[in-house]
Scaffold this motif. Structure first.
Motif, PDB file in Angstrom:
ATOM      1  N   GLY A  34      55.622  28.618  68.016  1.00  0.00           N
ATOM      2  CA  GLY A  34      55.374  27.825  69.218  1.00  0.00           C
ATOM      3  C   GLY A  34      53.930  27.363  69.306  1.00  0.00           C
ATOM      4  N   LEU A  35      53.001  28.204  68.861  1.00  0.00           N
ATOM      5  CA  LEU A  35      51.594  27.801  68.849  1.00  0.00           C
ATOM      6  C   LEU A  35      51.362  26.648  67.867  1.00  0.00           C
ATOM      7  CD1 LEU A  35      49.737  31.210  69.086  1.00  0.00           C
ATOM      8  CD2 LEU A  35      49.630  29.332  70.719  1.00  0.00           C
ATOM      9  N   TRP A  37      53.554  24.443  66.957  1.00  0.00           N
ATOM     10  CA  TRP A  37      54.207  23.302  67.589  1.00  0.00           C
ATOM     11  C   TRP A  37      53.300  22.703  68.662  1.00  0.00           C
ATOM     12  CZ3 TRP A  37      58.871  24.306  71.273  1.00  0.00           C
ATOM     13  CH2 TRP A  37      59.401  23.093  71.719  1.00  0.00           C
ATOM     14  N   CYS A  38      52.756  23.514  69.539  1.00  0.00           N
ATOM     15  CA  CYS A  38      51.901  23.027  70.626  1.00  0.00           C
ATOM     16  C   CYS A  38      50.582  22.445  70.112  1.00  0.00           C
ATOM     17  CB  CYS A  38      51.610  24.149  71.616  1.00  0.00           C
ATOM     18  SG  CYS A  38      53.049  24.692  72.528  1.00  0.00           S
ATOM     19  N   ALA A  41      51.275  19.097  68.448  1.00  0.00           N
ATOM     20  CA  ALA A  41      51.689  18.111  69.451  1.00  0.00           C
ATOM     21  C   ALA A  41      50.521  17.634  70.310  1.00  0.00           C
ATOM     22  CB  ALA A  41      52.780  18.704  70.341  1.00  0.00           C
ATOM     23  N   SER A  42      49.455  18.419  70.388  1.00  0.00           N
ATOM     24  CA  SER A  42      48.332  18.027  71.236  1.00  0.00           C
ATOM     25  C   SER A  42      47.271  17.209  70.502  1.00  0.00           C
ATOM     26  CB  SER A  42      47.684  19.270  71.845  1.00  0.00           C
ATOM     27  OG  SER A  42      47.143  20.084  70.842  1.00  0.00           O
ATOM     28  N   ILE A  55      55.382  19.325  62.592  1.00  0.00           N
ATOM     29  CA  ILE A  55      55.977  19.546  63.914  1.00  0.00           C
ATOM     30  C   ILE A  55      57.500  19.629  63.802  1.00  0.00           C
ATOM     31  CG2 ILE A  55      56.271  17.186  64.759  1.00  0.00           C
ATOM     32  CD1 ILE A  55      55.017  18.209  67.401  1.00  0.00           C
TER      33      ILE A  55
END
Length: 155
Positions: A34-35, A37-38, A41-42, A55
């Motif tokens: 999840g980290l 991915w985040c 994405a940022s 991603i």
């Protein structure tokens, strides 16, 4: 003597998946995935970079790992050896996906490091953090694969 590796030839269900090896690795897989991915994405996506692949790998592995964990938590596997083999196969596949994503995003960061002033930007720092967490995710999936293979061989 108590052991947190579970019984040989036994697939846990319910809350026991959070107390047995290799199933205890589900939560770190979800957190680190999840980290990644985040963090990806940022950042901004510049054409011709591998962030879309990274991603996609991160999102795919996050969703499938969560569903896999729910199958084990709900007891839908019914303690069959085929589920133990499928667990090994999925985690080996996820390890390969994360390894390829890790190498690609690390290569992208190396290319960005040669651009003037790129090292001082927030996006570069986020990409470097994503590289670190991507390699950590690869390691956690690899460890899960090894312990799942050991459990599978005990059936």
């Amino acid at each position: 003597m108590a052991s947190n590796t579970g019984q040989m030839g036994y697939l846990p269900s319910g809350g026991a998946i959070f107390c047995t090896i290799p199933d205890i690795f589900y939560l770190p897989e979800l957190v680190f995935g999840g980290l990644v991915w985040c963090l990806i994405a940022s950042t901004t996506i510049i054409p011709y970079n591998p962030q879309a692949y990274v991603i996609t790998v991160s999102l795919f592995c996050f969703v499938v790992t969560f569903l896999w964990m729910m199958i084990f938590a709900c007891g839908s596997h019914r303690n069959r050896s085929s589920w133990a083999g499928a667990d090994v196969a999925y985690h080996a596949f996820a390890t390969l996906l994360y390894l390829s994503a890790s190498v690609l995003i690390a290569y992208w960061c190396i290319i960005l490091s040669y651009v003037d002033g790129a090292k001082d930007t927030l996006y570069y720092k986020l990409d470097v953090a994503a590289v670190v967490f991507c390699f950590v995710s690869t390691l956690v999936y690899f460890i899960h694969t090894i312990f799942s293979a050991i459990r599978w061989k005990s059936f």
